[in-house]
Design an enzyme around this catalytic site. Structure first.
Site, mmCIF file in Angstrom:
data_model
loop_
_atom_site.group_PDB
_atom_site.id
_atom_site.type_symbol
_atom_site.label_atom_id
_atom_site.label_comp_id
_atom_site.label_asym_id
_atom_site.label_seq_id
_atom_site.Cartn_x
_atom_site.Cartn_y
_atom_site.Cartn_z
ATOM 1 N N LYS A 229 0.847 -1.206 0.000
ATOM 2 C CA LYS A 229 0.000 0.000 0.000
ATOM 3 C C LYS A 229 0.880 1.254 0.000
ATOM 4 C CE LYS A 229 -1.728 -1.816 3.676
ATOM 5 N NZ LYS A 229 -2.450 -2.199 4.900
ATOM 6 N N THR A 262 -9.260 8.351 8.458
ATOM 7 C CA THR A 262 -8.636 7.213 7.782
ATOM 8 C C THR A 262 -8.233 6.107 8.754
ATOM 9 O OG1 THR A 262 -6.514 8.325 7.952
ATOM 10 C CG2 THR A 262 -7.717 8.591 5.878
ATOM 11 N N GLY A 264 -8.071 2.871 10.553
ATOM 12 C CA GLY A 264 -8.652 1.543 10.304
ATOM 13 C C GLY A 264 -8.725 1.154 8.838
ATOM 14 N N THR A 265 -8.136 1.971 7.945
ATOM 15 C CA THR A 265 -8.232 1.628 6.510
ATOM 16 C C THR A 265 -7.495 0.314 6.195
ATOM 17 O OG1 THR A 265 -6.456 3.206 6.189
ATOM 18 C CG2 THR A 265 -8.610 3.892 5.459
ATOM 19 N N GLY A 266 -6.338 0.102 6.848
ATOM 20 C CA GLY A 266 -5.556 -1.119 6.569
ATOM 21 C C GLY A 266 -6.313 -2.372 6.982
ATOM 22 N N CYS A 267 -6.879 -2.335 8.208
ATOM 23 C CA CYS A 267 -7.640 -3.503 8.711
ATOM 24 C C CYS A 267 -8.828 -3.768 7.794
ATOM 25 C CB CYS A 267 -8.199 -3.234 10.108
ATOM 26 S SG CYS A 267 -6.987 -2.664 11.278
#
Ligand SMILES: Cc1ncc(COP(=O)(O)OP(=O)(O)O)c(N)n1
Ligand SMILES: Cc1nc(C(=O)O)sc1CCOP(=O)(O)O
Ligand SMILES: [Mg+2]
Length: 550
Positions: A229, A262, A264-267
């Site tokens: 990412k 933003t 928590g976007t990765g989870c």
């Protein structure tokens, strides 16, 4: 979403119509190892509906709890719920966390993590395990042992090390066990730049080229696919993620959404990938749908205020506010469907004494690859019934159906998407209403409109009028030159429209513009006696090789 393949461009999978409920049952297969089985359907929660058993895909999230509910287990639950997938949970740590940061971490003892894993995996039919915060070496060991004892169909690893607020959630001591045990079992790993750098011994990653090398090095550690990412890349206007499947590298580009929400976007991204895999999606499609889902959620939530800190959570369940969940459709937009784009016109079909469905059926028999129902003068109820009938026919042939202008009709009949013009509902709003997986096309006559369509989350643009037309009143003709100018500015695939037929379709294709994927046609098909024959003729012309080419 813009996708480009740095090395080669294999055809995108186009299997989305395959997943009806019948297939959902027949595709369910015995469990394989933790590696590499993506064409799957789940048989987990059995819901009796009349005398049918319905299967709900199932993701197990192994992650930490976030008291602020923006990330971690709470994000995973919401993401899976939003994608129509059941989510069970194994909690590895309890964090005291809010929008200002992480105030405390309480790691769950590994014996108790093992107990939770056994409880879920020995009882429930989990399709995909998704991992998040794994705060100790022993927890990783326990997880790897459990996965060997209870194999699942796919493993998605989000190698969480540092929270978005900068707090450490798993120290560098975890890296060896990640490299030695967990990553070699993973079907996909989704590091951000910092995590990728840590996995590669501190390697600096500053450019997309660095990312393209890094995905290969991470792949060498053992995961089957890598999604790196690039959201933190400096000086990048669009967010670029790099995906590597062991053969090809794909750059997935997205316009950045300006928001502080933003957290928590990765989870969420990793959970959504897991959810799509659990539904049976191929890996690249799962990644694309997941990226678009996160984009749509961020866009929808960009102005919400939860908490006083600098990084807020976003709203995963935006879809609940507009439409009922449509969880079983999964696919990725394949621009090649724009090749022979049939656009209906009720006036013309009426004049020739045929119904919309007869006209559409004939166009499909003749080789139309996508259908747009452009029914300007019928009543909504009639439009809806015709659309439902056309969807049935078209889906039997794997042909998507878009609705012209009427997002309400598209929602009501669960069409595959919409086509909107510059004075219709804005594409961004249509995207929010329709969700990440529907097709959205936008009419564009200028480079600026094409750029905006990309920013708004469209899938393709319709560009014209290439030639003068009698079908659309007062339409401005932009000519082949205008088409060229718009195409060169467009990051999206393009379908040319306006006065196109058998006699001039080749001139459009021979411009040889890489993003022109086909022609959209109304009167050349529907203002004729035999729709089938006219569609066939056009298909033959479109398929002709350009002069001088073998
Ligand atoms: C593929 C395609 N391209 C352009 C249009 C035109 O849309 P719009 O400008 O909204 O005009 P109407 O079709 O609504 O009259 C289209 N329909 N399809
Ligand atoms: C619906 C439409 N949109 C156009 C545009 O320029 O955006 S031209 C057009 C009409 C296309 O019909 P025909 O194939 O009969 O010319
Ligand atoms: Mg319109």
């Amino acid at each position: 979403m813009g996708t480009s393949c740095c090395h080669s461009s294999p055809a995108l999978p186009h299997s989305f119509f395959a997943l009806n409920l019948k297939n959902c049952l027949s595709l369910s297969s015995p469990k394989a190892s933790t590696r590499g089985v993506h064409q799957i359907r789940a048989l987990n929660v059995k819901v009796m509906q009349e005398d049918m058993v319905m299967n709900i895909p199932h993701v197990l999230s192994v992650a930490g709890s976030d008291s602020g509910a923006g990330a971690g287990i709470q994000a995973d639950l919401k993401a899976c719920a939003s994608r129509g997938v059941y989510c069970s949970t194994v909690i590895t740590a309890v964090t005291a966390q809010n929008t200002a940061g992480v105030q405390g971490v309480h790691t769950v003892p590994e014996e108790f993590v093992a107990k939770q894993l056994k409880s879920v995996l020995s009882d429930m039919d989990v399709d995909v395990v998704k991992t998040g915060m794994l705060p100790s070496i022993n927890i990783v060991k326990v997880l790897c042992q459990s996965l060997k004892q209870f194999p699942v169909r796919a493993l998605v690893v989000d190698p969480v090390m540092v929270s978005t607020s900068g707090d450490v959630l798993a120290g560098p001591s975890i890296l060896d066990i990640f490299r030695e045990q967990l990553l070699p079992m993973a079907d996909i790993v989704t590091p951000n730049l910092k995590e990728a750098s840590a996995l590669l011994g501190g390697l600096q990653l500053k450019t997309v080229d660095d990312m393209c090398s890094a995905v290969k090095s991470i792949h060498d550690i053992g995961p089957r696919n890598v999604l790196l990412k690039g959201g933190d890349l400096p000086a990048s206007l669009d967010a670029v993620d790099v995906f590597f499947d062991g053969e090809n590298i794909f750059e997935l580009c997205f316009p950045r959404i300006k928001t502080q929400n933003t957290h928590g976007t990765g989870c969420t991204l990793a959970s959504c990938i897991a959810a799509e895999l659990a539904k049976g999606s191929p890996m690249l499609s799962a990644v694309k749908v997941a990226k678009r889902y996160v984009q749509t959620a961020l866009d929808y939530s960009k102005d919400i205020v939860i908490g006083n800190g600098i990084q807020g959570p976003f709203d995963h369940l935006f879809k609940l506010k507009s439409i009922a969940l449509n969880s079983f459709r999964q696919w990725a937009f394949d621009p090649s469907v724009l090749f022979l784009y049939a656009v209906t016109d009720s006036g013309m079909n009426k004049r020739w004494g045929r119904s919309i469905t007869d006209a559409v059926e004939a166009a499909i028999q003749g080789g139309a690859t996508i259908v747009q129902l452009r029914e300007k003068d019928i009543e909504t109820g009639e439009f809806l019934e015709a659309a439902k009938a056309c969807l049935k026919i078209c889906h039997l042939h794997g042909v998507p159906v878009l609705i012209n202008d009427r997002v309400d009709v598209a929602l009501a009949c669960d069409a595959d998407g919409v086509h909107v013009g510059q004075s219709d509902m804005p594409a961004r709003m249509a995207r929010t209403l329709l969700g990440p997986e529907k097709i959205i096309g936008v009419s564009c006559k200028t480079p600026e409109q094409a750029r905006q369509a990309w920013i708004d989350g469209a899938d393709y643009i319709g560009c014209g009028g290439v030639y003068p037309t009698n079908t659309k009143a007062n339409n401005r003709t932009i000519g082949l030159e205008g088409l060229k100018t718009v195409c060169l500015a467009s990051k999206l695939p393009v379908v040319a429209i306006g006065g196109i037929g058998v006699s001039n379709a080749r001139s459009v294709m021979e411009l040889d513009l890489p993003n022109v994927k086909g022609v959209a046609v109304v009167s050349a098909l529907f203002n004729r006696e035999c729709v089938l024959a006219e569609t066939r003729k056009l298909r033959t012309v479109l398929r002709e090789k350009p002069a001088g080419r073998k």
